[in-house]
Scaffold this active site. Structure first.
Site, mmCIF file in Angstrom:
data_model
loop_
_atom_site.group_PDB
_atom_site.id
_atom_site.type_symbol
_atom_site.label_atom_id
_atom_site.label_comp_id
_atom_site.label_asym_id
_atom_site.label_seq_id
_atom_site.Cartn_x
_atom_site.Cartn_y
_atom_site.Cartn_z
ATOM 1 N N GLU A 1 -13.142 36.462 37.729
ATOM 2 C CA GLU A 1 -13.202 37.356 38.879
ATOM 3 C C GLU A 1 -14.640 37.571 39.355
ATOM 4 O O GLU A 1 -14.894 37.655 40.555
ATOM 5 C CB GLU A 1 -12.548 38.690 38.541
ATOM 6 C CG GLU A 1 -11.054 38.608 38.285
ATOM 7 C CD GLU A 1 -10.275 38.107 39.484
ATOM 8 O OE1 GLU A 1 -10.741 38.305 40.628
ATOM 9 O OE2 GLU A 1 -9.198 37.524 39.293
ATOM 10 N N GLU B 1 -9.973 38.779 50.242
ATOM 11 C CA GLU B 1 -11.211 38.323 49.618
ATOM 12 C C GLU B 1 -12.138 37.606 50.597
ATOM 13 O O GLU B 1 -13.352 37.579 50.404
ATOM 14 C CB GLU B 1 -10.907 37.406 48.430
ATOM 15 C CG GLU B 1 -10.312 38.142 47.239
ATOM 16 C CD GLU B 1 -10.177 37.261 46.020
ATOM 17 O OE1 GLU B 1 -10.538 36.065 46.122
ATOM 18 O OE2 GLU B 1 -9.734 37.745 44.973
#
Length: 213
Positions: free
Chosen positions: A99, A149
């Site tokens: 991540e 994102e």
């Protein structure tokens, strides 16, 4: 023995359970739980895969924060890099490394555990493990177009200023608030961080069990 003497000793046993919903990143079940005195109470439980988050600190004691749109609250929030443990059995620190790279384009040479956060234990088993990452370096970042994102904004904020913003109500994400305060406590010598593979008693497992079976 009085009811007061018995307080704290009751076993909250699940007498019955049924599934209400199962989706991509959560499930909802309804349990009938035996209460003190013998009656049962209905409890709705959101099963969550669990998650990891990262307080990434550079040598100047700046923390990497991301500004990300969160649809349930209808606005962008300042948060830590984070993501779901949506691969059953995935190593938490491995997920944190992934991540961090995906959301910030960073890798870290040193990892430790800051805090575990049960974000909404009144109705969900979600628990988030927050890591401290130092020894940062840049890596290639793959942007996932067509999702939130792709809209991420990365900013470097002095840790003390990030803590001030949390206490002022400018950073409200629960994991971010807990992680920033924990990082400040650890860096200030109030408490040590834990090893990256420290036991995690409250890591959720019911959602992962569903995926396996």
């Amino acid at each position: 023995m009085s009811d007061v003497d018995e307080a704290g000793r009751h076993e909250f046993r699940t007498a019955a359970s049924r599934d209400a919903y199962s989706g991509r990143v959560l499930a909802l079940r309804v349990d009938e739980v035996v209460m003190p005195g013998g009656r049962t109470g209905t409890r709705e439980v959101v099963e969550h895969p669990g998650a990891v988050a990262v307080v990434a600190l550079d040598p100047e004691q700046r923390v990497a924060l991301i500004h990300q749109y969160r649809h349930p609250v209808g606005r962008r929030l300042w948060e830590l890099p984070a993501g779901l443990l949506d691969v059953p059995g995935e190593d938490p620190v491995g997920a944190a490394r992934r991540e961090l790279a995906e959301e910030t384009g960073l890798a870290a040479s040193s990892w430790s555990v800051l805090v575990d956060v049960a974000s909404s234990p009144g109705f969900s088993d979600e628990c988030v493990r927050v890591f401290l990452a130092t020894g940062l370096s840049e890596v290639d970042r793959e942007v996932h177009h067509g999702s939130e994102e792709a809209d991420l904004v990365l900013d470097w904020v002095p840790l003390d200023d990030a803590v001030r913003r949390a206490l002022a109500g400018e950073i409200v994400n629960a994991t971010a608030v807990a992680g920033l305060l924990a990082a400040r406590a650890v860096r200030g010598g109030a408490a040590p961080a834990r090893p990256e593979d420290a036991p995690w008693r409250d890591r959720p497992h019911r959602w992962a069990d569903r995926q396996r079976g």
